[in-house]
Scaffold this motif. Structure first.
Motif, short mmCIF file in Angstrom:
data_model
loop_
_atom_site.label_atom_id
_atom_site.label_comp_id
_atom_site.label_asym_id
_atom_site.label_seq_id
_atom_site.Cartn_x
_atom_site.Cartn_y
_atom_site.Cartn_z
N GLY A 108 -13.27 2.54 -7.90
CA GLY A 108 -14.39 3.19 -7.22
C GLY A 108 -14.06 3.55 -5.78
N VAL A 109 -13.37 2.65 -5.09
CA VAL A 109 -12.97 2.91 -3.70
C VAL A 109 -11.98 4.07 -3.65
CG1 VAL A 109 -11.74 1.96 -1.71
CG2 VAL A 109 -13.41 0.55 -2.93
N LEU A 110 -10.99 4.06 -4.56
CA LEU A 110 -10.01 5.14 -4.61
C LEU A 110 -10.68 6.47 -4.90
CD1 LEU A 110 -7.08 6.15 -4.68
CD2 LEU A 110 -7.00 5.52 -7.10
N SER A 111 -11.59 6.48 -5.85
CA SER A 111 -12.30 7.71 -6.19
C SER A 111 -13.13 8.20 -5.01
CB SER A 111 -13.21 7.47 -7.40
OG SER A 111 -13.91 8.63 -7.76
N LEU A 165 -23.02 6.45 -8.37
CA LEU A 165 -23.47 6.79 -9.73
C LEU A 165 -22.44 6.44 -10.80
CD1 LEU A 165 -25.01 10.32 -8.99
CD2 LEU A 165 -26.23 8.15 -9.25
N LEU A 166 -21.36 5.80 -10.40
CA LEU A 166 -20.32 5.43 -11.37
C LEU A 166 -20.86 4.57 -12.50
CD1 LEU A 166 -17.07 4.65 -9.33
CD2 LEU A 166 -17.31 6.29 -11.19
N GLY A 167 -21.75 3.64 -12.15
CA GLY A 167 -22.33 2.78 -13.17
C GLY A 167 -21.48 1.57 -13.50
N THR A 168 -20.46 1.28 -12.69
CA THR A 168 -19.58 0.12 -12.95
C THR A 168 -19.78 -1.00 -11.94
OG1 THR A 168 -17.83 1.15 -11.62
CG2 THR A 168 -17.81 1.60 -13.97
N TYR A 169 -20.83 -0.89 -11.11
CA TYR A 169 -21.05 -1.87 -10.05
C TYR A 169 -21.38 -3.26 -10.58
CZ TYR A 169 -25.65 0.04 -11.14
OH TYR A 169 -26.76 0.49 -11.80
N ASP A 170 -21.84 -3.35 -11.83
CA ASP A 170 -22.16 -4.66 -12.40
C ASP A 170 -20.95 -5.29 -13.10
OD1 ASP A 170 -22.19 -2.69 -14.30
OD2 ASP A 170 -23.72 -3.65 -15.56
N GLN A 179 -8.44 7.09 -12.81
CA GLN A 179 -7.95 8.38 -12.39
C GLN A 179 -8.91 8.94 -11.35
OE1 GLN A 179 -9.46 10.38 -16.55
NE2 GLN A 179 -7.91 11.48 -15.41
N MET A 180 -8.73 10.19 -10.93
CA MET A 180 -9.53 10.74 -9.84
C MET A 180 -11.02 10.58 -10.10
SD MET A 180 -9.40 14.54 -8.11
CE MET A 180 -9.80 15.44 -9.62
N ASP A 181 -11.47 10.96 -11.28
CA ASP A 181 -12.85 10.73 -11.71
C ASP A 181 -12.79 9.82 -12.92
OD1 ASP A 181 -14.23 12.43 -9.83
OD2 ASP A 181 -13.36 14.12 -10.90
N PRO A 182 -13.11 8.52 -12.73
CA PRO A 182 -12.92 7.54 -13.81
C PRO A 182 -13.61 7.94 -15.11
CG PRO A 182 -13.50 6.47 -11.74
CD PRO A 182 -13.66 7.93 -11.51
N LEU A 183 -12.92 7.71 -16.21
CA LEU A 183 -13.47 8.05 -17.52
C LEU A 183 -14.70 7.21 -17.84
CD1 LEU A 183 -12.92 9.77 -20.09
CD2 LEU A 183 -11.76 7.77 -21.03
N ASN A 184 -14.76 5.98 -17.31
CA ASN A 184 -15.90 5.10 -17.62
C ASN A 184 -17.09 5.35 -16.70
OD1 ASN A 184 -14.62 4.10 -15.36
ND2 ASN A 184 -14.91 1.95 -15.90
N ALA A 185 -17.06 6.45 -15.92
CA ALA A 185 -18.21 6.81 -15.09
C ALA A 185 -19.36 7.28 -15.97
CB ALA A 185 -17.83 7.90 -14.10
N LYS A 186 -20.58 7.01 -15.54
CA LYS A 186 -21.75 7.49 -16.28
C LYS A 186 -21.87 9.01 -16.16
CE LYS A 186 -24.63 3.36 -16.30
NZ LYS A 186 -25.94 2.78 -15.96
N PRO A 187 -22.58 9.65 -17.09
CA PRO A 187 -22.73 11.11 -17.04
C PRO A 187 -23.29 11.62 -15.72
CG PRO A 187 -23.48 10.27 -19.15
CD PRO A 187 -23.20 9.07 -18.30
N GLU A 188 -24.16 10.82 -15.08
CA GLU A 188 -24.74 11.25 -13.81
C GLU A 188 -23.68 11.50 -12.75
OE1 GLU A 188 -27.79 8.84 -16.03
OE2 GLU A 188 -25.66 8.70 -15.58
#
Length: 320
Positions: A108-111, A165-170, A179-188
């Motif tokens: 998330g920080v890298l992105s 909005l990544l949705g991985t904070y939990d 990668q640049m835009d993580p695949l596990n990011a939420k659609p938002e």
């Protein structure tokens, strides 16, 4: 390692457990992306970084000599620094066909940092147009710096909102393939990246480009036309490179929303599209070097200096 994914979307080349996966297709896909990566790292990155460093040295010399940079020089300097930063960030992709294995927090920080440069390069071009069209060259360097800082602040805020909005904070401690835009990011996350980082800026740049073309017809000086050519090339290249990537980003979003899986071909195209975005920064640096008159003149002088040095060396050897 625990690769937790909140979207249900996985890289087929890495899981080997998805439907319709053929090991032969995986090998072929990995060979293709590996060759594309080697071409990028072996050709575009060295050329882009050399062009960027050369442009920076020219702008610094102009600053020292004239004590101030005009509109175009100042903003091309800021864009060159941003493009060099993006090229350096692209080294995180050198693991292809594999992926950078880090925690969700680190990803998330890298992105976030990559997105700052991504947004900044787009928003700075939006800011450059009206300044070149309606403002006078007498604008102080403090005004230039204030405008750049304002753009940087907006880019940082947009990047922070986007990453939130990544949705991985939990699941910050879980390991992920980044990668640049993580695949596990939420659609938002993907939707905002497309809207704020491509859709809206492209619309504004299109309007400004039309105004610039109309303005260029009224300009008789060839130097002004060359100024417009540099900007138009930057706009066109940025649009083309980012259009390809954002199409794949929206495609990826659709797969998440409909609960589908990522095919091996889509994974390959997505990775190539990411490299195309990075390649755009390298090519923009080369365009600045070739099309911007101070940089082009400095390049000619440097080449001529090297030629003269070689001739003097040959003449000395002949005498001996």
């Amino acid at each position: 390692m625990d690769f937790h994914n909140v979207t249900g979307l996985f890289y087929p080349s890495q899981t080997l457990g998805g439907p319709h996966i053929d090991i032969t297709e995986i090998i072929t896909s990995q060979n293709i992306i590996s060759r594309v990566m080697h071409s990028y790292l072996g050709i575009l990155v060295p050329l882009g970084l050399l062009a960027g460093v050369f442009c920076l040295s020219i702008f610094i010399k102009v600053k020292i000599k004239h004590q101030a940079l005009d509109h175009l020089d100042f903003y091309l300097l800021a864009l060159a620094v941003t493009d060099i930063t993006i090229v350096l960030y692209s080294f995180t992709s050198k693991t292809r066909p594999g992926y950078l294995i880090i925690s969700n927090l680190s990803c998330g920080v890298l992105s976030c940092f990559i997105n700052v440069s991504y947004y900044f390069s787009q928003y700075l071009l939006i800011l450059t147009f009206p300044l070149l069209l309606i403002m006078e060259d007498s604008t102080t360097s403090q005004s230039h710096l204030r405008n750049v800082l304002l753009t940087l602040t907006l880019s940082v805020l947009m990047s922070i909102v986007n990453v939130s909005l990544l949705g991985t904070y939990d699941r910050l401690q879980n390991i992920t393939q980044c990668q640049m835009d993580p695949l596990n990011a939420k659609p938002e996350y993907d939707i905002m990246k497309f809207t704020a980082g491509f859709g809206f800026p492209s619309l504004v740049l299109l309007i400004f480009t039309i105004l610039l073309i109309v303005h260029a017809r009224k300009v008789e000086m060839s130097e002004k036309l060359q100024v417009h050519a540099v900007l138009l090339c930057h706009i066109a290249l940025m649009f083309i490179c980012r259009l390809f990537y954002n199409i794949m980003l929206i495609r990826r979003t659709g797969l998440k929303i409909h609960g589908s899986y990522l095919s091996l071909r889509e994974e390959l195209v997505l990775n190539i599209a990411e490299l195309v975005v990075f390649s755009g920064s390298c090519i923009r640096l080369l365009f600045t070097l070739v099309l911007h008159k101070p940089c082009r003149d400095g390049l000619k002088k440097s080449v001529q200096f090297l030629i003269n040095m070689c001739r003097r060396k040959d003449a000395t050897n002949s005498v001996i």
